[in-house]
Design an enzyme around this catalytic site. Structure first.
Site, PDB file in Angstrom:
ATOM      1  N   ARG A  73       0.839  -1.211   0.000  1.00  0.00           N
ATOM      2  CA  ARG A  73       0.000   0.000   0.000  1.00  0.00           C
ATOM      3  C   ARG A  73       0.871   1.257   0.000  1.00  0.00           C
ATOM      4  O   ARG A  73       0.525   2.259  -0.638  1.00  0.00           O
ATOM      5  CB  ARG A  73      -0.956   0.003   1.200  1.00  0.00           C
ATOM      6  CG  ARG A  73      -1.951   1.163   1.144  1.00  0.00           C
ATOM      7  CD  ARG A  73      -3.003   1.089   2.232  1.00  0.00           C
ATOM      8  NE  ARG A  73      -2.410   1.202   3.556  1.00  0.00           N
ATOM      9  CZ  ARG A  73      -3.104   1.140   4.682  1.00  0.00           C
ATOM     10  NH1 ARG A  73      -4.416   0.968   4.659  1.00  0.00           N
ATOM     11  NH2 ARG A  73      -2.502   1.257   5.846  1.00  0.00           N
ATOM     12  N   ARG A 130      15.850  13.381  -4.069  1.00  0.00           N
ATOM     13  CA  ARG A 130      15.768  12.037  -3.465  1.00  0.00           C
ATOM     14  C   ARG A 130      14.769  12.016  -2.316  1.00  0.00           C
ATOM     15  O   ARG A 130      14.823  12.862  -1.417  1.00  0.00           O
ATOM     16  CB  ARG A 130      17.149  11.628  -2.962  1.00  0.00           C
ATOM     17  CG  ARG A 130      17.222  10.143  -2.593  1.00  0.00           C
ATOM     18  CD  ARG A 130      18.648   9.756  -2.181  1.00  0.00           C
ATOM     19  NE  ARG A 130      18.620   8.534  -1.366  1.00  0.00           N
ATOM     20  CZ  ARG A 130      18.665   7.304  -1.864  1.00  0.00           C
ATOM     21  NH1 ARG A 130      18.727   7.117  -3.160  1.00  0.00           N
ATOM     22  NH2 ARG A 130      18.659   6.248  -1.053  1.00  0.00           N
ATOM     23  N   LYS A 171      -2.537   7.205   1.279  1.00  0.00           N
ATOM     24  CA  LYS A 171      -2.258   7.466   2.702  1.00  0.00           C
ATOM     25  C   LYS A 171      -1.156   8.519   2.738  1.00  0.00           C
ATOM     26  O   LYS A 171       0.024   8.212   2.913  1.00  0.00           O
ATOM     27  CB  LYS A 171      -1.835   6.168   3.396  1.00  0.00           C
ATOM     28  CG  LYS A 171      -2.009   6.205   4.890  1.00  0.00           C
ATOM     29  CD  LYS A 171      -2.065   4.805   5.443  1.00  0.00           C
ATOM     30  CE  LYS A 171      -1.755   4.762   6.911  1.00  0.00           C
ATOM     31  NZ  LYS A 171      -2.608   5.566   7.752  1.00  0.00           N
ATOM     32  N   GLU A 204     -15.624   7.411   7.029  1.00  0.00           N
ATOM     33  CA  GLU A 204     -14.803   6.694   8.012  1.00  0.00           C
ATOM     34  C   GLU A 204     -14.514   7.631   9.183  1.00  0.00           C
ATOM     35  O   GLU A 204     -14.947   8.785   9.183  1.00  0.00           O
ATOM     36  CB  GLU A 204     -13.496   6.209   7.376  1.00  0.00           C
ATOM     37  CG  GLU A 204     -12.640   7.313   6.774  1.00  0.00           C
ATOM     38  CD  GLU A 204     -11.362   6.795   6.115  1.00  0.00           C
ATOM     39  OE1 GLU A 204     -10.880   5.719   6.500  1.00  0.00           O
ATOM     40  OE2 GLU A 204     -10.851   7.485   5.214  1.00  0.00           O
TER      41      GLU A 204
HETATM   42  N1  PXG Z   1      -8.676   5.417   7.685  1.00  0.00           N
HETATM   43  C1  PXG Z   1      -7.706   6.346   7.773  1.00  0.00           C
HETATM   44  C2  PXG Z   1      -7.976   7.721   7.303  1.00  0.00           C
HETATM   45  C3  PXG Z   1      -6.459   6.000   8.312  1.00  0.00           C
HETATM   46  O1  PXG Z   1      -5.498   6.922   8.401  1.00  0.00           O
HETATM   47  C4  PXG Z   1      -7.286   3.753   8.651  1.00  0.00           C
HETATM   48  C5  PXG Z   1      -8.487   4.151   8.097  1.00  0.00           C
HETATM   49  C6  PXG Z   1      -7.098   2.321   9.038  1.00  0.00           C
HETATM   50  O2  PXG Z   1      -6.242   1.684   8.129  1.00  0.00           O
HETATM   51  P1  PXG Z   1      -5.387   0.416   8.546  1.00  0.00           P
HETATM   52  O3  PXG Z   1      -4.690   0.036   7.303  1.00  0.00           O
HETATM   53  O4  PXG Z   1      -4.462   0.823   9.655  1.00  0.00           O
HETATM   54  O5  PXG Z   1      -6.335  -0.589   9.001  1.00  0.00           O
HETATM   55  C7  PXG Z   1      -6.240   4.689   8.777  1.00  0.00           C
HETATM   56  C8  PXG Z   1      -4.955   4.280   9.378  1.00  0.00           C
HETATM   57  C9  PXG Z   1      -2.254   7.780  13.452  1.00  0.00           C
HETATM   58  C10 PXG Z   1      -2.476   6.553  12.706  1.00  0.00           C
HETATM   59  O6  PXG Z   1      -2.611   7.834  14.644  1.00  0.00           O
HETATM   60  C11 PXG Z   1      -3.084   6.562  11.467  1.00  0.00           C
HETATM   61  C12 PXG Z   1      -3.355   5.352  10.858  1.00  0.00           C
HETATM   62  C13 PXG Z   1      -2.968   4.190  11.429  1.00  0.00           C
HETATM   63  C14 PXG Z   1      -2.323   4.221  12.634  1.00  0.00           C
HETATM   64  C15 PXG Z   1      -2.085   5.409  13.307  1.00  0.00           C
HETATM   65  O7  PXG Z   1      -1.698   8.699  12.914  1.00  0.00           O
HETATM   66  N2  PXG Z   1      -4.067   5.331   9.707  1.00  0.00           N
END
Ligand code: PXG
Length: 324
Positions: A73, A130, A171, A204
């Site tokens: 990803r 870079r 992301k 979300e």
């Molecule tokens: N939606 C958004 C907008 C995210 O940033 C998720 C869903 C969940 O995705 P995953 O692949 O983790 O199941 C995310 C995940 C943080 C932080 O506190 C952000 C994420 C994950 C962990 C910590 O900054 N993003």
């Protein structure tokens, strides 16, 4: 040697690293450095323009959960923003695993960030020769105060990025509307914000995907409006293996308010029950039965699968590239 002995040895190792380096060793500019010495340029376009991508990954019991999927990803996000990561996916996996080893990690949270790198003032990325790769490892990350008993959501006035503006599948380091949504939730005494898409359907939470439980199925919005969460896709598979029907379809706010059960999920938070949305109590206000099954199944899965931290070593060529 028993597993528990291994684990306590490794934890002792982690404790020793933490005692000498409280924020651990951070990989930046090709070297592992103490957090205090791990710096990036003020001309880095990640800082100046939010020009970069990242991943949040977790390690459990000496294994990194879904490492290859997270790295895939990350490369997809980078491709979307035309950012060349200066490593292969396999090298990146090795750098993540090496970060775990150097920090004596058994259980931990990993942040992998790739920025456009140092350039000049001016948005043109051609000034950044870079990309900069950063890997930070922490033993824990706490996002919500009391996740196990359920959290309260409020709908944010800030919408999740539309694909016309910036694909929510990327992301990226542009989290400002998510940050503003979380500030709004904090101000309103809630634990987390629910963000809507540009059509008013639920997208979300700020760093987590969203699910509801209806009479018929476990339902989550299609990924056109939200991040293709690794936890989200894992839960869809977990539910199928438990014989729980799943559906990916738009969720109207009314359906979220009146659902029997709801939860949010993400790498850091895992599966967190939702007990109210905009002051509407969800179900009985306690953790629902289906949510409870998903919490347990996910908890067990992440602790039993993953890429072993200690089973491999980086190639000689990659190891030689580490500057310290
Ligand atoms: N939606 C958004 C907008 C995210 O940033 C998720 C869903 C969940 O995705 P995953 O692949 O983790 O199941 C995310 C995940 C943080 C932080 O506190 C952000 C994420 C994950 C962990 C910590 O900054 N993003």
């Amino acid at each position: 040697m028993s597993t528990s002995t291994n684990q306590s040895n490794s934890n002792a190792g982690a404790d020793a690293v933490r005692a000498s380096l409280p924020d651990g060793l951070v990989y930046v500019s090709g070297a592992f450095r103490s957090a205090a010495d791990a710096t990036v340029s003020v001309f880095d376009h990640g800082l100046l323009y939010g020009d970069g991508v990242f991943e949040g990954i977790r390690a459990y019991n000496g294994r990194v959960f879904k490492l290859e999927r997270h790295v895939e990803r990350l490369f997809d996000s980078a491709k979307a923003i035309r950012l060349a990561i200066p490593h292969t996916p396999s090298e990146l996996c090795d750098i993540v695993l090496e970060s775990c080893r150097r920090n004596a990690i058994v259980d931990g949270y990993l942040r992998v960030v790739v920025t456009r790198g140092p350039g000049d003032l001016g948005v043109d990325p051609r000034k950044c020769p870079r990309a900069e790769l950063i890997v930070i490892v922490k033993p824990t990350l706490s996002i919500y105060a009391a996740p196990s008993t359920g959290i309260r959501l409020v709908t944010s006035t800030f919408r999740r990025n539309s694909i016309e503006c910036l694909s929510p599948a990327i992301k990226s380091l542009n989290y400002l509307n998510n940050v503003l949504a979380r500030i709004e939730a904090n101000d309103r005494g809630a634990d987390e914000a629910l963000m809507l898409d540009m059509n008013g359907f639920v997208a979300e939470a700020t760093v987590d995907n969203f699910f509801i439980v209806t009479d018929h199925a476990l339902v989550t919005p299609p990924t056109a409006t939200n991040l293709k969460g690794v936890t989200r896709e894992t839960i869809l598979a977990v539910a199928a293996s438990l014989g729980i029907r799943t559906e990916e379809k738009p969720i109207a706010l009314f359906d979220a308010w009146t659902t029997r059960e709801a939860f949010i999920c993400g790498t850091a938070a895992e599966v967190v029950p939702v007990i109210s949305i905009d002051d509407r109590v969800i179900g009985s206000g306690a953790v629902g039965a289906v949510t409870g099954r998903i919490v347990t199944a996910y908890h067990d899965l992440v602790r039993s699968q993953g890429t072993p931290i200690h089973a491999s070593r980086p190639s000689q060529e990659l190891a030689a590239s580490f500057k310290v």
